[in-house]
Design a protein around this motif. Structure first.
Motif, PDB file in Angstrom:
ATOM      1  N   UNK A  42       0.830  -1.200   0.000  1.00  0.00           N
ATOM      2  CA  UNK A  42       0.000   0.000   0.000  1.00  0.00           C
ATOM      3  C   UNK A  42       0.869   1.255   0.000  1.00  0.00           C
ATOM      4  N   UNK A  43       1.982   1.227   0.728  1.00  0.00           N
ATOM      5  CA  UNK A  43       2.884   2.377   0.750  1.00  0.00           C
ATOM      6  C   UNK A  43       3.463   2.639  -0.635  1.00  0.00           C
ATOM      7  N   UNK A  44       3.878   1.581  -1.325  1.00  0.00           N
ATOM      8  CA  UNK A  44       4.419   1.754  -2.679  1.00  0.00           C
ATOM      9  C   UNK A  44       3.347   2.287  -3.629  1.00  0.00           C
ATOM     10  N   UNK A  45       2.138   1.759  -3.500  1.00  0.00           N
ATOM     11  CA  UNK A  45       1.050   2.225  -4.360  1.00  0.00           C
ATOM     12  C   UNK A  45       0.773   3.709  -4.136  1.00  0.00           C
ATOM     13  N   UNK A  46       0.820   4.144  -2.881  1.00  0.00           N
ATOM     14  CA  UNK A  46       0.592   5.557  -2.579  1.00  0.00           C
ATOM     15  C   UNK A  46       1.702   6.427  -3.146  1.00  0.00           C
ATOM     16  N   UNK A  47       2.943   5.981  -3.024  1.00  0.00           N
ATOM     17  CA  UNK A  47       4.052   6.794  -3.527  1.00  0.00           C
ATOM     18  C   UNK A  47       4.022   6.907  -5.047  1.00  0.00           C
ATOM     19  N   UNK A  48       3.589   5.854  -5.718  1.00  0.00           N
ATOM     20  CA  UNK A  48       3.571   5.894  -7.183  1.00  0.00           C
ATOM     21  C   UNK A  48       2.275   6.498  -7.720  1.00  0.00           C
ATOM     22  N   UNK A  49       1.154   6.287  -7.023  1.00  0.00           N
ATOM     23  CA  UNK A  49      -0.182   6.814  -7.376  1.00  0.00           C
ATOM     24  C   UNK A  49      -0.362   6.964  -8.892  1.00  0.00           C
ATOM     25  N   UNK A  50      -0.293   5.839  -9.576  1.00  0.00           N
ATOM     26  CA  UNK A  50      -0.214   5.858 -11.036  1.00  0.00           C
ATOM     27  C   UNK A  50      -1.450   6.451 -11.697  1.00  0.00           C
ATOM     28  N   UNK A  51      -2.644   6.168 -11.174  1.00  0.00           N
ATOM     29  CA  UNK A  51      -3.849   6.697 -11.809  1.00  0.00           C
ATOM     30  C   UNK A  51      -3.919   8.211 -11.696  1.00  0.00           C
ATOM     31  N   UNK A  52      -3.544   8.729 -10.538  1.00  0.00           N
ATOM     32  CA  UNK A  52      -3.569  10.183 -10.349  1.00  0.00           C
ATOM     33  C   UNK A  52      -2.567  10.861 -11.275  1.00  0.00           C
ATOM     34  N   UNK A  53      -1.399  10.239 -11.463  1.00  0.00           N
ATOM     35  CA  UNK A  53      -0.392  10.820 -12.359  1.00  0.00           C
ATOM     36  C   UNK A  53      -0.857  10.774 -13.810  1.00  0.00           C
ATOM     37  N   UNK A  54      -1.508   9.663 -14.188  1.00  0.00           N
ATOM     38  CA  UNK A  54      -2.050   9.564 -15.542  1.00  0.00           C
ATOM     39  C   UNK A  54      -3.128  10.617 -15.780  1.00  0.00           C
ATOM     40  N   UNK A  55      -3.977  10.841 -14.775  1.00  0.00           N
ATOM     41  CA  UNK A  55      -5.016  11.862 -14.890  1.00  0.00           C
ATOM     42  C   UNK A  55      -4.393  13.237 -15.104  1.00  0.00           C
ATOM     43  N   UNK A  56      -3.360  13.553 -14.340  1.00  0.00           N
ATOM     44  CA  UNK A  56      -2.682  14.846 -14.506  1.00  0.00           C
ATOM     45  C   UNK A  56      -2.104  14.975 -15.910  1.00  0.00           C
ATOM     46  N   UNK A  57      -1.550  13.889 -16.429  1.00  0.00           N
ATOM     47  CA  UNK A  57      -0.969  13.916 -17.769  1.00  0.00           C
ATOM     48  C   UNK A  57      -2.025  14.225 -18.824  1.00  0.00           C
ATOM     49  N   UNK A  58      -3.223  13.658 -18.671  1.00  0.00           N
ATOM     50  CA  UNK A  58      -4.280  13.922 -19.656  1.00  0.00           C
ATOM     51  C   UNK A  58      -4.776  15.363 -19.573  1.00  0.00           C
TER      52      UNK A  58
END
Length: 299
Positions: free
Chosen positions: A256-272
């Motif tokens: 869960x800690x790794x998932x929070x640090x990477x937060x891939x969906x949130x980063x993808x949303x920002x990219x769009x």
């Protein structure tokens, strides 16, 4: 018998709110209370509720505008039932929502959260699936046939990687919701924060995809919306993910800690969102979006 509260924090379009209320009143299971907390000023709304003449409906208008987070907190605080739904004021229930969710709870007594089947609709009420919802379903949501119970680090890691839940459709165990409530310091990511807080307190969730009982309304993001491209929501997200990653580490939930640090969906949303911010000349917002999209807290 389990009793239910539908809590409806309201601000905005009167017609869509009225449709949402009608969808609650059309439930095949009539054993519920609907509490509407009006955070707006539309003059015709109080009279409309008075004319409904339904004892299950309780309407109140805030003396001053509270904003979304404080109105959510008020909804949780004023709820009384064993299970509580905090639905969006433009969302729609299928007539058998309550009947279906009550059956799930009957099969899983004491469950903390129930995520039922959801359709996404547009501003005109048409079933749709845009990029965000397609991504949720294909990349982040667990593949569930029928029902599945999840909790602990497994579910925390899943939603921190990409929040695939539809918050307004969830039925919450009332006692747990009132004890934890929404955090004061978030205005956009408060739904994810609540779920993770409940998981940390030991609550679990039933994901029930056996039937669709809720329509979640997703409006198109206006290209002219300053707020949409300002990057403010992603600055809040960065703050949240950094804090929750530290908590997950302290709890001994490394995935869960790794998932929070990477937060891939949130980063993808920002990219769009980045091209739109650049087109509209939101330079500071573009910088925030770019930082969020291209950096993470991974060590």
């Amino acid at each position: 018998m389990v009793t239910f509260d539908f809590m409806l924090p309201y601000y905005g379009d009167v017609r869509l709110m009225q449709d949402a209320v009608r969808s609650v009143l059309a439930q095949t299971d009539p054993d519920f209370r609907l509490v509407v907390i009006d955070d707006g000023k539309e003059p015709e709304v109080p009279g409309w509720f008075e004319r409904l003449g339904d004892d299950r409906v309780h309407y109140t208008r805030n003396e001053q505008n509270l904003g979304i987070t404080k109105n959510f907190q008020k909804c949780a605080r004023l709820s009384e039932a064993d299970y509580v739904v905090i639905m969006g004021c433009d969302d729609l229930l299928h007539p058998h929502y309550l009947e279906t969710v009550r059956a799930v709870i009957g099969d899983h007594p004491g469950i903390g959260m129930v995520q039922p089947g959801v359709d996404v609709i547009d501003g005109e009420g048409r079933v749709t699936q845009g990029l965000a919802d397609h991504t949720k379903k294909r990349l982040y949501a667990p593949q569930v046939q029928g029902r599945r119970v999840m909790g602990g680090e497994e579910l925390a890691a899943s939603v921190l990687r990409g929040n695939w839940l539809y918050f307004p459709s969830i039925a919450w165990r009332g006692e747990a919701l009132r004890e934890v409530n929404f955090r004061d310091d978030y205005s956009v990511i408060q739904d994810l924060a609540l779920v993770v807080d409940l998981l940390e307190s030991g609550e679990r969730m039933v994901i029930d995809h056996s039937t669709t009982v809720f329509q979640y309304r997703r409006h198109a993001v206006s290209e002219s919306s300053v707020q949409a491209f300002s990057g403010t929501r992603f600055a809040e997200a960065e703050r949240y993910f950094a804090a929750v990653a530290a908590r997950m580490d302290a709890r001994g939930w490394p995935k869960a800690a790794r998932a929070a640090r990477f937060h891939s969906a949130s980063r993808l949303h920002a990219l769009t969102m980045l091209p739109g911010a650049l087109r509209r000349g939101h330079r500071e917002g573009a910088r925030t979006l770019a930082r969020h999209a291209f950096t993470s807290g991974q060590s």
